[in-house]
Scaffold this active site. Structure first.
Site, short mmCIF file in Angstrom:
data_model
loop_
_atom_site.label_atom_id
_atom_site.label_comp_id
_atom_site.label_asym_id
_atom_site.label_seq_id
_atom_site.Cartn_x
_atom_site.Cartn_y
_atom_site.Cartn_z
N GLU A 27 0.83 -1.22 0.00
CA GLU A 27 0.00 0.00 0.00
C GLU A 27 0.87 1.26 0.00
O GLU A 27 0.36 2.35 0.32
CB GLU A 27 -0.94 0.02 1.21
N HIS B 295 -2.80 2.09 8.34
CA HIS B 295 -3.86 1.26 7.76
C HIS B 295 -4.03 0.01 8.62
O HIS B 295 -3.06 -0.67 8.93
CB HIS B 295 -3.46 0.87 6.33
N HIS C 16 -7.10 -3.29 9.90
CA HIS C 16 -8.28 -4.08 9.53
C HIS C 16 -9.15 -4.35 10.76
O HIS C 16 -9.27 -5.50 11.20
CB HIS C 16 -7.84 -5.43 8.93
N GLU D 74 -16.75 10.99 22.15
CA GLU D 74 -15.36 10.94 21.71
C GLU D 74 -15.26 10.93 20.16
O GLU D 74 -14.31 11.48 19.60
CB GLU D 74 -14.71 9.67 22.28
N HIS E 269 -12.76 -3.98 3.77
CA HIS E 269 -11.30 -4.14 3.82
C HIS E 269 -10.69 -3.55 5.11
O HIS E 269 -10.13 -4.30 5.90
CB HIS E 269 -10.67 -3.50 2.57
P1 13P Z 1 1.20 -5.51 3.10
O1 13P Z 1 1.63 -6.76 3.81
O2 13P Z 1 1.79 -5.45 1.69
O3 13P Z 1 1.45 -4.27 3.91
O4 13P Z 1 -0.37 -5.61 2.84
C1 13P Z 1 -1.28 -5.68 3.90
C2 13P Z 1 -2.57 -5.02 3.61
O5 13P Z 1 -3.30 -4.75 4.54
C3 13P Z 1 -2.95 -4.67 2.22
O6 13P Z 1 -4.08 -3.85 2.19
ZN ZN Z 2 -5.29 -3.92 4.04
#
Ligand code: 13P
Ligand code: ZN
Length: 270
Positions: free
Chosen positions: A113, A137, A139, A167, A208
């Protein structure tokens, strides 16, 4: 042995904290930090590696250094094996290429990313007068789950999360941007995310994960944490009943904005 630079220690701590939250299954998620050169004391930089062109020139990042998580590497390993799980990249004088100067051992490379990270870093450096240094980033499960059932609209997600606890409006008063599912790691997802980052500090990638930007480790992690906490409460509410019996009103948000000096955009106060 020379101590690790403090910024690297904090970077590693954030990777570990995210792992402990359950946001980084396998090698999910990634982190970049725009480091100051003087913060990198003690790291032996290797200027001998090849320059790799960026798809898009980012002139305002020329000469900058970024700590970056490695592609396919687990956040869980950042603490034990930092030189394998992470690395440092340098941007060239034109902002058109990067090279790895530390870490990424044994053929490792920066996160897939990286385009989205660097484009968001560029936008935030410009729009915050250099204050913002982090793009994160992750998840987190609850906010991702909501992207299966709520309309993918900035207004809906923002307002729903703001209602969950005060908050949320305090931590992301500009709101939260939402993007539909897209192929990860592409220029397209990077372009659309950085467009949203012109307005927001946090963007949801449907089905995602979340992209967040901030000025400090604590604020960036705190932003991710707050979005996911709001998401968790909303999942619980919707699991009990599709209808809320009561929730804060538009006037309640206006009163809070006045007391806490928040600029809450009108488009979320419907
Ligand atoms: P990477 O291992 O390349 O950082 O990818 C993880 C990810 O969350 C892709 O969206
Ligand atoms: Zn990801």
């Amino acid at each position: 042995m020379m101590r690790q630079p403090e910024c690297l220690e904090k970077f590693i701590r954030m990777c570990s904290d995210g792992w402990l939250q359950g946001w980084h299954e396998n090698h999910g998620g990634n982190l970049t930090y725009r480091a100051k050169k003087e913060e990198l004391y003690g790291l032996e930089l290797d200027g001998g590696r090849e320059w790799i062109p960026l798809e898009k020139k980012l002139g305002n990042l020329a000469g900058d250094y970024f700590l970056v998580t490695g592609s396919g590497k687990s956040m869980r390993n950042a603490q034990l094996y930092p030189e394998d799980a992470l690395g440092l990249i340098e941007i060239n004088d034109e902002g058109s290429a990067y090279r790895m100067v530390w870490g990424f051992a044994d053929g490792g490379k920066p996160t897939s990313e990286l385009p989205a990270h660097l484009m968001c870093q560029s936008v935030k450096k410009e729009t915050t007068d250099g204050k913002y240094r982090f793009v994160y980033h992750a998840h987190p499960a609850n906010i991702i789950a909501l992207s299966f059932v709520l309309p993918l609209k900035d207004e809906i997600f923002t307002r729903e999360l703001w209602e969950m606890e005060p908050e949320c409006a305090m931590v992301f008063p500009a709101g939260l941007g939402v993007l539909p599912w897209m192929v990860p790691g592409t220029e397209k997802i990077a372009e659309l995310t950085c467009e949203k980052m012109k307005e927001y500090d946090v963007v949801l990638w449907a089905q995602h994960g979340v992209f967040a930007a901030g000025d400090t480790f604590d604020n960036t992690f705190g932003l991710m944490n707050t979005v996911e906490k709001g998401g968790e409460i909303l999942v619980k509410v919707l699991s009990m009943s599709p209808v809320k019996r009561q929730a804060p009103s538009v006037q309640d948000f206006k009163d809070m904005a006045r007391v806490f000096d928040l600029k809450l955009p009108d488009k979320f106060l419907f």
